[in-house]
Design a protein around this motif. Structure first.
Motif, mmCIF file in Angstrom:
data_model
loop_
_atom_site.group_PDB
_atom_site.id
_atom_site.type_symbol
_atom_site.label_atom_id
_atom_site.label_comp_id
_atom_site.label_asym_id
_atom_site.label_seq_id
_atom_site.Cartn_x
_atom_site.Cartn_y
_atom_site.Cartn_z
ATOM 1 N N ASP A 116 48.188 48.969 46.450
ATOM 2 C CA ASP A 116 47.359 48.785 45.253
ATOM 3 C C ASP A 116 46.889 50.126 44.696
ATOM 4 O OD1 ASP A 116 47.667 46.059 45.575
ATOM 5 O OD2 ASP A 116 45.707 45.779 46.533
ATOM 6 N N LYS A 117 46.479 51.039 45.584
ATOM 7 C CA LYS A 117 46.007 52.358 45.138
ATOM 8 C C LYS A 117 47.154 53.151 44.525
ATOM 9 C CE LYS A 117 42.467 54.077 45.139
ATOM 10 N NZ LYS A 117 41.503 54.277 44.013
ATOM 11 N N GLU A 120 47.614 51.928 41.120
ATOM 12 C CA GLU A 120 46.509 52.427 40.295
ATOM 13 C C GLU A 120 46.737 53.893 39.894
ATOM 14 O OE1 GLU A 120 41.964 53.444 41.395
ATOM 15 O OE2 GLU A 120 42.568 51.391 41.884
ATOM 16 N N HIS A 122 49.631 55.097 39.405
ATOM 17 C CA HIS A 122 50.876 55.075 38.629
ATOM 18 C C HIS A 122 52.007 55.859 39.292
ATOM 19 C CE1 HIS A 122 48.575 53.180 35.480
ATOM 20 N NE2 HIS A 122 47.724 54.183 35.508
ATOM 21 N N GLU A 172 42.450 59.908 48.464
ATOM 22 C CA GLU A 172 42.225 58.512 48.071
ATOM 23 C C GLU A 172 42.328 57.591 49.287
ATOM 24 O OE1 GLU A 172 41.112 57.325 45.191
ATOM 25 O OE2 GLU A 172 41.080 59.359 44.350
#
Length: 181
Positions: A116-117, A120, A122, A172
């Motif tokens: 998912d990250k 996010e 891209h 992240e």
């Protein structure tokens, strides 16, 4: 200090690269390391895995049957390696690839939503670096400085411009990893 780590997932998820970068990070910090990939026809779509041992002392054998840390990125990997984490060990899984979450009570389980990250951010190619960041947050076997140096050693020079993005992905991953209860 010695950590015996297995990283497993589908071929193409960056499993082998993650292990190689982790091993090089240990080398950059003067540690003893082994890196032992296992793949074959699985490399593109089937399950691939890599065993990495990082130690302050000599490593007697790269062959392991149980692990201090398991990083599993799909259900077949979870099913195969969760039982092989030593009691008191760590299991990290990506929430995207797991249908039936782990239930062991004698290990610490972490979930990281790296897929998912990466979406996010891209850039699906940073998925493995997000996972690696999560590992370093909960098990700081190497420093982010050692990891940064290892990227220069492991990535071809034409990809060195991507190192800042990769390091951002590591940061992240450190932010989003969560203990699963």
């Amino acid at each position: 200090m010695k950590k015996e780590i297995i990283i497993s997932g589908f071929g193409g998820q960056g499993v082998l690269s993650m292990g190689k970068i982790l091993a090089y990070s240990g080398l950059m910090e003067g540690k003893e390391v082994t890196w032992m990939p296992a793949y074959g026809p699985e490399q593109r779509g089937g399950t691939a895995n890599v065993t990495v041992i990082i130690s302050d002392d000599r490593i007697s054998s790269p062959i392991l049957s149980h692990y201090d840390v398991a990083i599993v990125l799909n259900q077949p990997s979870l099913d195969k390696f969760a039982p092989k984490v030593k009691p008191g060990g760590i299991l990290i899984y990506d929430g995207y690839g797991i249908m039936t979450p782990p239930t062991r009570k004698d290990i610490t389980i972490y979930r990281i939503d790296a897929m998912d990250k990466a979406a996010e951010m891209h850039n699906a190619k940073v998925f493995n670096m997000i996972v690696l960041g999560g590992l370093l947050k909960v098990c700081p076997i190497v420093s982010t400085d050692g990891l940064h140096k290892a990227l220069y050693k492991t990535l071809p020079e034409r990809h060195h411009s991507l190192i800042p993005l990769n390091m951002q992905a590591v940061e992240e991953g450190m932010k989003i990893i969560k203990e699963y209860s």
